[in-house]
Motif scaffolding. Structure first.
Motif, PDB file in Angstrom:
ATOM      1  N   ARG A 104       0.819  -1.218   0.000  1.00  0.00           N
ATOM      2  CA  ARG A 104       0.000   0.000   0.000  1.00  0.00           C
ATOM      3  C   ARG A 104       0.852   1.267   0.000  1.00  0.00           C
ATOM      4  O   ARG A 104       0.403   2.307  -0.463  1.00  0.00           O
ATOM      5  CB  ARG A 104      -0.922   0.022   1.228  1.00  0.00           C
ATOM      6  CG  ARG A 104      -2.035  -1.016   1.183  1.00  0.00           C
ATOM      7  CD  ARG A 104      -3.139  -0.654   2.142  1.00  0.00           C
ATOM      8  NE  ARG A 104      -2.643  -0.405   3.499  1.00  0.00           N
ATOM      9  CZ  ARG A 104      -3.377   0.106   4.478  1.00  0.00           C
ATOM     10  NH1 ARG A 104      -4.629   0.430   4.246  1.00  0.00           N
ATOM     11  NH2 ARG A 104      -2.856   0.291   5.680  1.00  0.00           N
ATOM     12  N   TRP A 113      -0.009   8.701   4.405  1.00  0.00           N
ATOM     13  CA  TRP A 113       1.167   7.928   4.008  1.00  0.00           C
ATOM     14  C   TRP A 113       2.240   7.964   5.094  1.00  0.00           C
ATOM     15  O   TRP A 113       2.841   6.945   5.414  1.00  0.00           O
ATOM     16  CB  TRP A 113       1.724   8.492   2.687  1.00  0.00           C
ATOM     17  CG  TRP A 113       2.704   7.584   2.010  1.00  0.00           C
ATOM     18  CD1 TRP A 113       2.425   6.510   1.217  1.00  0.00           C
ATOM     19  CD2 TRP A 113       4.134   7.679   2.070  1.00  0.00           C
ATOM     20  NE1 TRP A 113       3.576   5.929   0.763  1.00  0.00           N
ATOM     21  CE2 TRP A 113       4.646   6.619   1.276  1.00  0.00           C
ATOM     22  CE3 TRP A 113       5.016   8.531   2.704  1.00  0.00           C
ATOM     23  CZ2 TRP A 113       6.002   6.402   1.117  1.00  0.00           C
ATOM     24  CZ3 TRP A 113       6.372   8.323   2.538  1.00  0.00           C
ATOM     25  CH2 TRP A 113       6.864   7.272   1.751  1.00  0.00           C
ATOM     26  N   TYR A 120      -4.366   3.806  -3.256  1.00  0.00           N
ATOM     27  CA  TYR A 120      -3.182   4.111  -2.466  1.00  0.00           C
ATOM     28  C   TYR A 120      -1.983   4.463  -3.349  1.00  0.00           C
ATOM     29  O   TYR A 120      -1.149   5.282  -2.973  1.00  0.00           O
ATOM     30  CB  TYR A 120      -2.828   2.923  -1.565  1.00  0.00           C
ATOM     31  CG  TYR A 120      -3.949   2.511  -0.649  1.00  0.00           C
ATOM     32  CD1 TYR A 120      -4.280   3.280   0.455  1.00  0.00           C
ATOM     33  CD2 TYR A 120      -4.691   1.355  -0.903  1.00  0.00           C
ATOM     34  CE1 TYR A 120      -5.317   2.902   1.300  1.00  0.00           C
ATOM     35  CE2 TYR A 120      -5.723   0.973  -0.062  1.00  0.00           C
ATOM     36  CZ  TYR A 120      -6.034   1.750   1.037  1.00  0.00           C
ATOM     37  OH  TYR A 120      -7.054   1.383   1.864  1.00  0.00           O
TER      38      TYR A 120
END
Length: 436
Positions: free
Chosen positions: A80, A162, A282
């Protein structure tokens, strides 16, 4: 001798007033706009601010994106948090930001902000044009942030997720949390700076085009007054000269922006549609936000150019209607003076008495240049048929608008650009997923 002296002094005083209107000062119409440019670090009014502007550009448009792409690559991240499309995104934003910054620096250093935005020409315009242009200048920065802030919010959400979810752990400040926070802020500042610089040049182009639209709308009123042909021709030549100046200044930016964005979107499409590509929110979310930003800026440019070109072309239709109304009025006058028999077929197209209802149905689609109203007879009462015909012929053969190296940016050009882009997209899809 005395008359010549007084006339000379009058001309000099008019010239001094014009020059005072052209000279910049600390609290003119551009005062708040210059303040915003300083806050955005793109002000280059003197050597000090120019050096600071280039330094900020190097840091936020080149250094930080390079560090983000090579240092924060995160090769050992999970599925991801991997960033396979970061290179395309960084190159796209840096490319258009560099083009925008170089063009903006050239414009301001060569022409100055006041001359570049045509404020030195406003003393020749009417009060309506000056007021409308000043209001649009104040509104332009709002338009800038209307486009930038939603994209920046989406980018901020992605970056915060993130970094907070363990995208990287580079303790270059001795503490992983502090390092991630600083890196996240720097990346967001870099993204915000590059996007703002690109949209700023686009919005300034829109602002300058809006001024010419105001001038054209003001020019359209000459066909409703008793102006002579020479005055109409001189005013149209002045507007054409301004449009030519805008075209020459912006043609490099428009052409290379179109090339950069086309290459960027083609590379993005090629990478995301290949058989081995892993596409999800993502990994491609940041690329999607970048693409939306670039395409929005490009649409601002193309829409502004085609809109002003359409308005300029409407002058030909308005002049033709003016000529027809004058000819009809002339023949009706002659027929009233010389009684003749009834004309066959009279009344085949009856005139509707409910004109106000038709106007209400049209709404805001009609203006001074594009409407279905007849012109008043006093607007052409003193102009001969030959002069009107010559003026209409001139308008028909000397169409004004925004051009890019001789190519007019009108609706036909937009269809051509769309056809080329669509062909490129279909060709790339044929190479990647086999569509034909």
């Amino acid at each position: 001798m005395g008359d010549e002296t007084s006339r000379e002094s009058l001309l000099n005083s008019d010239k001094n007033v014009a020059l005072l209107r052209c000279v910049s000062h600390a609290y003119d119409e551009l005062h708040s706009f210059r303040s915003w440019l300083k806050w955005l670090c793109v002000d280059q009014s003197n050597a000090k601010t120019a050096c600071l502007s280039w330094f900020v550009f190097f840091v936020f448009a080149i250094l930080i994106p390079a560090l983000s792409n090579f240092v924060l690559v995160c090769s050992n991240c999970d599925n991801r948090h991997s960033r396979p499309y970061d290179t395309v995104m960084q190159l796209s934003l840096t490319g258009v930001a560099s083009l925008s910054f170089i063009c903006l620096s050239y414009f301001i250093s060569k022409f100055g902000l006041r001359r570049f935005l045509f404020f030195d020409k406003l003393y020749n315009e009417s009060e309506t044009v000056r007021k409308g242009y000043t209001e649009q200048l104040n509104w332009s920065l709002r338009i800038l942030f209307i486009f930038v802030l939603p994209c920046f919010a989406a980018e901020s959400a992605y970056k915060i997720w993130w970094y907070s979810s363990g995208g990287t752990r580079i303790p270059f400040l001795g503490n992983a949390i502090v390092s991630d926070t600083v890196a996240c802020i720097l990346e967001l500042c870099s993204w915000f700076y590059r996007t703002v610089v690109f949209f700023l040049v686009c919005v300034l182009f829109r602002l300058i085009c809006y001024l010419q639209i105001l001038c054209l709308q003001d020019f359209a009123r000459v066909f409703q007054s008793n102006y002579d042909v020479e005055s109409i021709l001189r005013e149209h030549l002045r507007i054409r000269r301004h449009l030519r100046i805008i075209s020459h200044r912006y043609r490099t930016f428009i052409l290379w922006a179109l090339v950069f964005i086309t290459v960027s979107q083609s590379a993005s499409l090629l990478m995301t549609t290949r058989s081995s590509a892993d596409v999800n929110i993502y990994k491609t979310g940041e690329l999607a936000v970048c693409s939306v930003s670039l395409l929005a800026g490009l649409m601002i440019i193309l829409r502004s150019a085609t809109r002003i070109t359409h308005k300029a072309l409407s002058v030909t239709c308005l002049a033709a209607k003016w000529h027809v109304c004058a000819t009809i009025d002339l023949f009706e006058t002659v027929e009233n003076e010389t009684p003749v028999g009834p004309v066959a077929g009279n009344g085949v197209f009856p005139v509707s008495s409910d004109a106000s209802s038709d106007i209400d149905d049209v709404g805001d689609e009609e203006d001074e240049m594009d409407n279905t109203k007849f012109l008043p007879s006093y607007a052409f009462s003193t102009i001969s048929f030959q002069k009107r015909q010559a003026l209409v012929t001139y308008f028909d053969n000397n169409r004004a608008g925004i051009t890019v190296y001789g190519f007019m940016l009108d609706r036909t050009s937009l269809r051509t650009i769309f056809g080329i882009e669509l062909s490129l997209v279909l060709w790339l899809l044929g190479k990647t997923i086999g569509i034909s």
